[in-house]
Scaffold this motif. Structure first.
Motif, PDB file in Angstrom:
ATOM      1  N   CYS A  80       0.826  -1.206   0.000  1.00  0.00           N
ATOM      2  CA  CYS A  80       0.000   0.000   0.000  1.00  0.00           C
ATOM      3  C   CYS A  80       0.860   1.255   0.000  1.00  0.00           C
ATOM      4  CB  CYS A  80      -0.949  -0.001   1.191  1.00  0.00           C
ATOM      5  SG  CYS A  80      -0.133  -0.193   2.797  1.00  0.00           S
ATOM      6  N   THR A  81       1.976   1.206   0.718  1.00  0.00           N
ATOM      7  CA  THR A  81       2.848   2.366   0.823  1.00  0.00           C
ATOM      8  C   THR A  81       3.502   2.699  -0.514  1.00  0.00           C
ATOM      9  OG1 THR A  81       3.270   1.870   3.149  1.00  0.00           O
ATOM     10  CG2 THR A  81       4.847   3.316   2.064  1.00  0.00           C
ATOM     11  N   VAL A  82       3.767   1.675  -1.325  1.00  0.00           N
ATOM     12  CA  VAL A  82       4.337   1.898  -2.653  1.00  0.00           C
ATOM     13  C   VAL A  82       3.428   2.795  -3.484  1.00  0.00           C
ATOM     14  CG1 VAL A  82       4.934   0.768  -4.833  1.00  0.00           C
ATOM     15  CG2 VAL A  82       5.660  -0.240  -2.680  1.00  0.00           C
ATOM     16  N   ASN A  89       3.333   5.134   5.734  1.00  0.00           N
ATOM     17  CA  ASN A  89       3.703   3.741   5.947  1.00  0.00           C
ATOM     18  C   ASN A  89       2.685   3.069   6.873  1.00  0.00           C
ATOM     19  OD1 ASN A  89       4.916   1.268   6.694  1.00  0.00           O
ATOM     20  ND2 ASN A  89       6.940   2.095   6.265  1.00  0.00           N
ATOM     21  N   ILE A  90       1.686   2.460   6.271  1.00  0.00           N
ATOM     22  CA  ILE A  90       0.614   1.836   7.048  1.00  0.00           C
ATOM     23  C   ILE A  90       1.126   0.626   7.818  1.00  0.00           C
ATOM     24  CG2 ILE A  90      -1.605   0.619   6.853  1.00  0.00           C
ATOM     25  CD1 ILE A  90      -2.358   2.582   4.667  1.00  0.00           C
ATOM     26  N   ASN A 293       9.975  -8.323   2.871  1.00  0.00           N
ATOM     27  CA  ASN A 293      10.991  -7.780   3.768  1.00  0.00           C
ATOM     28  C   ASN A 293      12.339  -7.638   3.082  1.00  0.00           C
ATOM     29  OD1 ASN A 293       9.784  -7.359   6.487  1.00  0.00           O
ATOM     30  ND2 ASN A 293       9.242  -9.502   6.279  1.00  0.00           N
ATOM     31  N   LEU A 294      12.655  -8.535   2.198  1.00  0.00           N
ATOM     32  CA  LEU A 294      13.933  -8.504   1.492  1.00  0.00           C
ATOM     33  C   LEU A 294      13.936  -7.475   0.375  1.00  0.00           C
ATOM     34  CD1 LEU A 294      16.734  -9.955   0.903  1.00  0.00           C
ATOM     35  CD2 LEU A 294      15.452 -11.316  -0.775  1.00  0.00           C
ATOM     36  N   VAL A 295      12.846  -7.456  -0.391  1.00  0.00           N
ATOM     37  CA  VAL A 295      12.819  -6.670  -1.628  1.00  0.00           C
ATOM     38  C   VAL A 295      12.201  -5.292  -1.431  1.00  0.00           C
ATOM     39  CG1 VAL A 295      11.965  -6.616  -3.997  1.00  0.00           C
ATOM     40  CG2 VAL A 295      12.790  -8.766  -3.024  1.00  0.00           C
ATOM     41  N   ARG A 296      10.923  -5.275  -1.058  1.00  0.00           N
ATOM     42  CA  ARG A 296      10.234  -3.990  -0.955  1.00  0.00           C
ATOM     43  C   ARG A 296      10.789  -3.131   0.189  1.00  0.00           C
ATOM     44  NH1 ARG A 296       5.578  -5.215  -3.016  1.00  0.00           N
ATOM     45  NH2 ARG A 296       4.876  -6.459  -1.267  1.00  0.00           N
ATOM     46  N   LYS A 297      11.077  -3.759   1.322  1.00  0.00           N
ATOM     47  CA  LYS A 297      11.503  -2.995   2.494  1.00  0.00           C
ATOM     48  C   LYS A 297      13.006  -2.743   2.554  1.00  0.00           C
ATOM     49  CE  LYS A 297       7.622  -4.676   5.273  1.00  0.00           C
ATOM     50  NZ  LYS A 297       7.206  -5.285   6.555  1.00  0.00           N
ATOM     51  N   GLU A 298      13.812  -3.711   2.087  1.00  0.00           N
ATOM     52  CA  GLU A 298      15.267  -3.563   2.189  1.00  0.00           C
ATOM     53  C   GLU A 298      15.960  -3.360   0.847  1.00  0.00           C
ATOM     54  OE1 GLU A 298      17.055  -2.985   4.786  1.00  0.00           O
ATOM     55  OE2 GLU A 298      15.347  -3.153   6.148  1.00  0.00           O
ATOM     56  N   GLY A 299      15.208  -3.389  -0.245  1.00  0.00           N
ATOM     57  CA  GLY A 299      15.753  -2.977  -1.528  1.00  0.00           C
ATOM     58  C   GLY A 299      16.683  -3.941  -2.236  1.00  0.00           C
TER      59      GLY A 299
END
Length: 407
Positions: A80-82, A89-90, A293-299
């Motif tokens: 959702c934040t994207v 940041n919900i 967690n790996l991709v969206r949050k930590e890039g």
């Protein structure tokens, strides 16, 4: 939802939450609904609408928000934040409510947190069991590699990296840890494991209790310092990687050092020629899941793709993918909340549709949490697919260099 009565609103709730979050992150909400449109699950079952949840928060509907099932239904995936034009940041709001305003905790989420604080790992593996497992793996690798001198380094000071992993790799999947150590051997890696704190996972990332979170993650970072390692490398576990990186950025006051995913390290080794792969060992079509967690949050987006393209003959993307990929449905600690299994499997149908559209036979899943969900989806929806971690795929393609004879 019942009619909103102004006299029943509590404007102090919003201020209390902002204080707990140390920001007014959610105050920028435009109520535009982009979050709900971006959520892959908002239309799948009731009480799964991020816009409604956030409006309750902003209006000060304290009692309604504290009894809202959304707080535990949300997978905290940040999809959702994207889409949010104001970058609200919900997931962070949801986590703050869980940890600071809810006294309950569904399923066995809090039990796992308590067990991890007590024993140092989420599977309650005792120190002697851990060391016995490493001794057994060492013997297995000596035989497999034909190298009686092979040793698993434990508590070696000054290594290039300390390797932190998931307790499942000791308790239930030691063969996968064996695959990883075999890759380290082929690369000639200068690394160490810890005898004291080796589990990088932390379910307090989902329960929202920061005090619990830091009790679990700080010792992992302290081990890097104790052993004088140059960096911390974390296994294929999205939430373990997110936990140590987020904890490092948010709470850590000690010496500075890099924290990388094992996928970034494998990518580097392949590009440097330190490990060589034979992709013909993986001829079946393979697709890739992007853990939130790996991709969206930590890039970490591209390293795993380059690794797979080097390790398999036929790599196929899901769409959407990368930062816009869908959560598998098991984020936010959902696997530790069995009372919500029905909702979790319903959410997973979005991922099932993605998988089937690729025509792949193997799904590469760089996350233990996601792996459990994919195994459940595979069984529930009768997919007949093979679910594997990337390291297992790499190990199968690995070309072990011939050991030079001793002079």
């Amino acid at each position: 939802m019942k009619a909103i009565v102004a006299a029943e609103l509590d404007p102090t709730f919003r201020d209390e939450l902002a204080e707990k979050m140390k920001s007014l992150d959610f105050a920028n909400c435009l109520a535009c609904g982009a979050c709900t449109a971006g959520c892959a699950f908002s239309d799948l079952h009731p009480d799964n609408d991020p816009r409604k949840m956030l409006r309750k928060v902003i209006l000060g509907m304290r009692e309604e928000i504290l009894s809202d099932p959304f707080i535990w239904y949300c997978t905290m995936c940040e999809r959702c934040t994207v889409e949010c034009p104001m970058c609200v940041n919900i997931a962070a709001v949801t986590r703050a409510i869980r940890g600071n305003f809810r006294t309950d905790s569904p399923g066995f989420l809090q039990k796992v947190v308590d067990d991890t604080i007590r024993s140092g790992n989420q599977m309650d593996v005792q120190p002697d069991e851990y060391m016995e497992t490493l001794e057994w793996l060492q013997e297995e690798l000596q035989a497999e590699l034909g190298d009686p001198d092979y040793r698993i380094p434990v508590d070696v000071e000054g290594a290039d990296f300390l390797f932190g992993f998931n307790a499942r790799e000791v308790k239930y999947y030691p063969n996968e840890l064996q695959n990883i150590l075999k890759i380290f051997y082929a690369a000639g890696a200068n690394y160490t494991l810890s005898s004291q704190k080796w589990d990088a996972t932390n379910l307090a990332l989902f329960s929202g209790k920061d005090e619990d979170f830091w009790k679990i993650t700080e010792p992992m970072l302290q081990e890097v310092v104790r052993l004088k390692a140059k960096e911390l490398v974390v296994t294929e576990c999205g939430h373990a990687f997110r936990s140590v990186r987020w904890g490092y950025r948010t709470f850590w006051k000690g010496p500075q050092f890099p924290i990388r995913s094992i996928l970034e390290v494998l990518d580097e080794w392949i590009q440097q020629g330190r490990i060589k792969l034979d992709p013909t060992k993986n001829p079946e079509p393979v697709t890739l899941h992007d853990p939130c967690n790996l991709v969206r949050k930590e890039g970490v987006v591209e390293p795993q793709r380059r690794v797979l393209k080097a390790a398999v003959m036929d790599f196929r993307e899901m769409f959407p993918n990368g930062r816009w990929n869908y959560c598998c449905g098991a984020g936010g600690g959902a696997l530790a909340m069995p009372e919500y299994t029905e909702q979790r499997l319903i959410k997973g149908k979005r991922k099932v549709d993605q998988l089937l559209a690729t025509g792949a036979k193997i799904v590469a899943i760089p996350c233990h949490n996601c792996m459990d969900q994919f195994n459940d989806l595979n069984k529930h929806y009768k997919l007949g697919m093979k679910m594997e971690h990337i390291c297992s795929i790499v190990e199968r393609a690995l070309i072990i260099p011939e050991k030079e004879p001793k002079a």
